[in-house]
Design a protein around this motif. Structure first.
Motif, mmCIF file in Angstrom:
data_model
loop_
_atom_site.group_PDB
_atom_site.id
_atom_site.type_symbol
_atom_site.label_atom_id
_atom_site.label_comp_id
_atom_site.label_asym_id
_atom_site.label_seq_id
_atom_site.Cartn_x
_atom_site.Cartn_y
_atom_site.Cartn_z
ATOM 1 N N GLU A 12 0.847 -1.189 0.000
ATOM 2 C CA GLU A 12 0.000 0.000 0.000
ATOM 3 C C GLU A 12 0.885 1.243 0.000
ATOM 4 O O GLU A 12 1.735 1.415 0.865
ATOM 5 N N TRP A 50 -2.555 0.610 -4.116
ATOM 6 C CA TRP A 50 -1.644 -0.506 -3.900
ATOM 7 C C TRP A 50 -0.754 -0.736 -5.115
ATOM 8 O O TRP A 50 -1.149 -0.458 -6.254
ATOM 9 N N GLU A 58 -5.185 -0.700 -7.880
ATOM 10 C CA GLU A 58 -3.885 -1.362 -7.917
ATOM 11 C C GLU A 58 -3.162 -1.066 -9.223
ATOM 12 O O GLU A 58 -3.761 -1.105 -10.305
#
Length: 453
Positions: A163, A169, A207
């Protein structure tokens, strides 16, 4: 606060011959001291691990990985990260060419004469895959301890994410570009194939992917197809192999960039002005204003006059090593982080613990036919015990633990392999037997040392 990684590639443990071994050992020792000093001077950020983009060994032999493991432990301790926090992929020197059978040679010839279709025909067959993977036997035993086991279906592997901002992330994706290597491959006449089953990497809201592959894209027959997925699915693509450090920012479209980072060699075959000893320190951070990923590269190169590493102002960005990358997947999160969330994230990152490092299910990783690796047990000390169990014990010692702790069913007729060992190890941990495992590891290693005296 940035997530800091030491990035090394092409270390080539075992290549040393005659007097050269002394220089190479000195370089490896200096690299550890230099990395520790540079990271201590950064002032902000937390060291999260080590990235290794292939060619850990020189010829894929067991003793080369024993030496590599000791060095990686010392490097991790020097930079202040857990010794098990290593993301690695194999290079062409991580295969044992002595294990290439006549049948394996024919399989490689068949694929080289064809392309993606021929590759898929071979890789879709379990026995043919096993023939090619057999050359990575010692690498496989080494990497599984770091939870970076090879995907035996020749798919991508991913099981770690970091993170860098609230609900932002980085996911590390590992590709094996060396499965088809035979020792004579060239980039001007590509013979390697990455394969659709491997380069169709995941994409998730919130992400951004950091992809690790040993060979740069120009080494693959299916390079254009791989490039299409890398440009649309990855934010950073890190490779090794060519020993020539380069960085390029591919502006895919508005608010979407890909960093193509080619590493130099930590220990090349020879050192000169072009191919000298190099490594990198990478900082991954989040820009809360633009909601983008920021990568800062600190390239380090060997100064032969001072016989030490120093800042490299000629390669990888030199004096301006900070890159802000358009990150569309960060922006796909349902809502932008609030001021409170940003403040809370800063507070968490500044803590001494590692709340922003997360093991995730090893997607699609098959360790034996039809058997997928489940989510690792959530037990304190699991990763370190996994490393010690697979990397530091002999096969007979691992079997002794599984037998004495009653992990093996009495009527089991299943052939023992790494996949089964891993499943039984995880079962013991879930059953609360981690203290027993650690105790037996200590005892077995102690008994071995006493016998060797």
């Amino acid at each position: 606060m940035a997530a800091i990684f030491v990035h090394v590639s092409d270390i080539h443990f075992g290549q040393e011959r005659d007097h050269v071994v002394h220089i190479h050992d000195d370089v490896k020792k200096e690299l550890i001291s230099d990395a520790a000093e540079v990271i201590a001077g950064l002032g902000s950020g937390a060291t999260k691990g080590i990235l290794v983009t292939g060619d850990i060994a020189f010829s894929g032999k067991a003793e080369q990985y024993v030496a590599a493991g000791k060095w990686l432990d010392t490097l991790a301790e020097g930079i202040g990260c857990p010794i098990h926090r290593v993301q690695m992929i194999p290079g062409n020197h991580d295969m044992d060419r002595d294990k290439l059978s006549v049948g394996g040679s024919k399989l490689l010839d068949f694929i080289r004469a064809g392309g993606a279709a021929e590759y898929e025909k071979v890789i879709a067959n379990y026995d043919d895959r096993a023939t090619l993977f057999s050359r990575f036997e010692q690498y496989g035993r080494f990497c599984i301890g770091y939870n970076c086991g090879l995907d035996l279906e020749a798919k991508y592997a991913t099981n770690l994410r970091i993170e860098v901002g609230p609900n932002r992330w980085l996911r590390f994706v590992r590709l094996n570009s060396s499965l088809l290597c035979h020792g004579e491959e060239r980039d001007d006449q590509p013979e390697l194939v990455m394969g659709e089953r491997q380069f169709v990497i995941p994409r998730y809201a919130g992400e951004e992917n950091v992809v690790l592959a040993h060979h740069p894209l120009n080494w693959y027959k299916d390079a254009e197809d791989v490039r299409q997925y890398v440009r649309s699915r990855a934010r950073v693509f890190i490779s090794g192999h060519e020993h020539d450090p380069k960085v390029d920012i591919d502006r895919v479209e508005k608010d979407c960039d890909v960093m193509m980072l080619a590493a130099g060699a930590a220990v090349p075959f020879r050192s000169n002005d072009t191919y000298t000893f190099t490594y990198n320190i990478l900082e991954f951070d989040w820009d809360d204003v633009t909601d983008n990923l920021v990568v800062t590269i600190h390239p380090r190169a060997w100064n032969p006059l001072k016989t030490c590493f120093e800042a490299d102002d000629r390669r990888l960005g030199g004096r301006e090593p900070r890159f802000t990358l358009g990150s569309p997947n960060f922006k796909k999160v349902c809502s932008a982080p609030t001021a409170a969330a940003k403040e809370e994230h800063v507070g968490v990152s500044d803590s001494a613990a590692e709340p922003n490092v997360e093991m995730v299910p090893a997607e699609g990783v098959e360790t034996s036919p039809g058997e997928l690796v489940p989510m690792p047990p959530d037990a304190e000390g699991y990763e370190l015990a996994l490393l010690r169990f697979f990397r530091d014990l002999y096969e007979s010692e691992r079997l002794k633990i599984l037998v004495e702790l009653d992990a093996l069913p009495a009527k089991s007729n299943e052939r023992m392999n790494q996949g089964l060992e891993r499943r039984l190890f995880d079962w013991l941990v879930r059953d609360g037997r981690l203290p027993d495992i650690n105790s037996m590891i200590d005892r077995l290693i102690g008994e071995r040392k006493e016998r060797d005296v």
